[in-house]
Design a protein around this motif. Structure first.
Motif, short mmCIF file in Angstrom:
data_model
loop_
_atom_site.label_atom_id
_atom_site.label_comp_id
_atom_site.label_asym_id
_atom_site.label_seq_id
_atom_site.Cartn_x
_atom_site.Cartn_y
_atom_site.Cartn_z
N PRO A 21 -6.08 -7.73 -32.71
CA PRO A 21 -7.40 -7.48 -32.10
C PRO A 21 -7.32 -7.39 -30.58
N PHE A 22 -6.53 -8.25 -29.96
CA PHE A 22 -6.39 -8.22 -28.50
C PHE A 22 -5.82 -6.88 -28.04
N GLY A 23 -4.85 -6.34 -28.80
CA GLY A 23 -4.29 -5.04 -28.47
C GLY A 23 -5.34 -3.95 -28.53
N GLY A 24 -6.23 -4.02 -29.51
CA GLY A 24 -7.31 -3.04 -29.62
C GLY A 24 -8.32 -3.16 -28.51
N ILE A 25 -8.65 -4.40 -28.15
CA ILE A 25 -9.62 -4.63 -27.07
C ILE A 25 -9.09 -4.09 -25.74
N VAL A 26 -7.83 -4.42 -25.43
CA VAL A 26 -7.21 -3.94 -24.19
C VAL A 26 -7.15 -2.42 -24.19
N ALA A 27 -6.77 -1.83 -25.32
CA ALA A 27 -6.68 -0.38 -25.43
C ALA A 27 -8.04 0.29 -25.21
N ASP A 28 -9.10 -0.29 -25.77
CA ASP A 28 -10.45 0.28 -25.58
C ASP A 28 -10.85 0.25 -24.11
N LYS A 29 -10.54 -0.85 -23.44
CA LYS A 29 -10.90 -0.96 -22.02
C LYS A 29 -10.12 0.06 -21.19
N ILE A 30 -8.84 0.21 -21.49
CA ILE A 30 -8.03 1.20 -20.78
C ILE A 30 -8.51 2.62 -21.11
N GLY A 31 -8.88 2.84 -22.37
CA GLY A 31 -9.33 4.15 -22.80
C GLY A 31 -10.60 4.59 -22.09
N LYS A 32 -11.50 3.66 -21.82
CA LYS A 32 -12.75 4.00 -21.14
C LYS A 32 -12.49 4.55 -19.74
#
Length: 460
Positions: free
Chosen positions: A291-302
């Motif tokens: 989940p942490f990997g997904g959260i970080v990826a979403d923030k970077i993706g934005k």
């Protein structure tokens, strides 16, 4: 609350909520995925028992580990296309019912050949991951897809960790109740995950929907979707970048899930229960790391789009590779557990980062992209299993069993295999990084702000 808001993908994820079809489906799909992985890896921590009773050789063990991940490759490719066409609800239900059969029957094995066939068939349940990732993708808006997918995937993958910890205890429980001998306890223990698959088949069919606003059949999507989504996925180079990356993170994860119990017993002299707990801890890292990997990826993706997420993925693979190399070099159990935790964190974050990218490769073919990438993970696991079979070293050692009796046992050393694996992961990270730097971003790589394509299609 308006009907529009209740029938469209959610723009936030509150894991403590079960309100609405989206969150109900989210919780049911990750729980179903959890027990699918529990069933898939139920035999992993029991392999030392099966190995002794069936007199399995080093090569036979290698073939069994290869079989455990091989069938999932074809299953994931097929399931991705089926989900695009028929929806996740019915496909998941049938998958669970079909796969419960080999899980329930593996305990009847009396030979290497029959055990191998059942282990191969059980591997089909690994396709459950593709359905879970598809289902969370259509239930949540683009800005939160990565977090939702990674959370559902992480919670579900933890089923392998729980299996490694609890299956030896379940087997011991049957012995304690006088149901069977210790030698036969693995046979009875596998009944539990088989029954759980049937229970969740009923729950999935009864309490989930394909989309926030209904099922495929009632919405006409099943007959309207004539496009070959599999070919759409195949033609996009980004599908293959993610497939390679997933082979180097998830492929390694299920390798550890399968081999760690034997590695800890044979290399470090751990008991069956201790080895199961050590291997189980690796699986339970999924609860927060993916989940942490997904959260970080979403923030970077934005901020940086598809390209930024790709860079994050490459860096996580490089860290993972270094960790696995040192894991293969240590000869102390405590240090090995610590290193396993460190490379496990980066590995599982890489899993989450990979599937934060999958829904954006081609919104028309989310299931097919998820299936191909997911199959890549198992192709990686299969190739790694061949590597472990080739690099395994057989040796004999006098050991003291749990009853205090000394006996000479045939053991297997996988130290060199882990070292070579770490080098391969490092190389993969470099390749993913090079592709990110050399290939110019496409316009569609900028993450969209709209709702899911399937939902848009129905509304139009």
């Amino acid at each position: 609350m308006s009907s529009i808001s209740t029938n469209q993908p959610l723009s936030s994820l509150n894991i403590f909520s079960g309100k609405g079809v989206q969150m109900r489906t989210f919780h049911i799909t990750w729980l179903t995925f959890f027990f699918s992985f529990f069933a898939w890896f139920g035999m992993a921590s029991l392999m030392p028992l099966a190995k002794e009773q069936l007199h399995l050789t080093k090569d036979q063990l290698g073939n069994i580990q290869i079989a455990a991940v091989s069938a999932t490759i074809i299953a994931r490719l097929l399931i991705g296309r089926l989900v695009d066409k028929f929806g996740p609800r019915l496909v998941y239900t049938w998958l669970l019912v079909i796969c419960s059969v080999p899980v329930l029957l593996i305990g009847t094995s009396q030979s290497y050949e029959s055990f191998l066939l059942f282990r191969l068939a059980i591997g089909v349940i690994g396709a459950s991951f593709v359905i879970t990732q598809f289902h969370t993708s259509v239930m949540f808006a683009p800005s939160i897809k990565g977090t939702a997918n990674a959370t559902a995937g992480g919670f579900g993958n933890a089923g392998a960790g729980l299996a490694n910890i609890t299956m030896p205890l379940i087997a011991a429980g049957f012995v304690g109740l006088g149901v069977c001998t210790k030698e036969d306890s693995w046979r009875y223990a596998m009944i539990i995950p088989g029954v759980l698959l049937l229970v969740f088949a009923f729950i999935y069919l009864r309490y989930t929907k394909d989309l926030p606003n209904g099922n495929y059949k009632e919405l006409g999507i099943e007959t309207a979707n004539k496009e070959n989504t599999f070919m759409l996925a195949v033609k996009d180079y980004r599908t293959w970048v993610l497939t390679i990356a997933y082979a180097a993170c998830f492929g390694v994860e299920i390798t550890i899930d399968n081999f760690a119990p034997i590695y800890f017993t044979d290399t470090f002299g751990a008991t069956l229960k201790t080895a199961g707990i050590c291997a189980g801890l690796f699986g339970l890292i999924n609860l927060f790391a993916r989940p942490f990997g997904g959260i970080v990826a979403d923030k970077i993706g934005k901020r940086y789009g598809f390209s930024g997420k790709n860079l994050l993925l490459a860096l996580l693979l490089l860290i993972e590779g270094v960790g696995v190399i040192f894991f293969g070099m240590t000869n102390q159990l405590g240090v090995a557990i610590f290193l396993m935790f460190l490379f496990g964190m980066s590995l599982k974050m890489a899993n989450g980062a990979t599937y934060s990218l999958v829904p954006f490769v081609n919104p028309k073919a989310v299931g097919s992209v998820a299936g191909i990438v997911g199959a890549g993970g198992n192709i990686g696991a299969m190739l790694i299993a061949f590597l472990f079979k080739a690099k395994a070293v057989k040796f004999t050692k006098d050991v003291i069993d749990e009853s205090g009796v000394s006996q000479t046992k045939d053991l297997i050393d996988y130290t060199n295999a882990f070292y070579v694996l770490g080098i391969i992961i490092l190389f993969t990270g470099v390749v993913v990084l090079a592709i990110k730097l050399l290939v110019k971003d496409k316009e569609e790589e900028k993450l969209p702000a709209g709702v899911n394509l399937a939902y848009q299609k129905v509304k139009s």
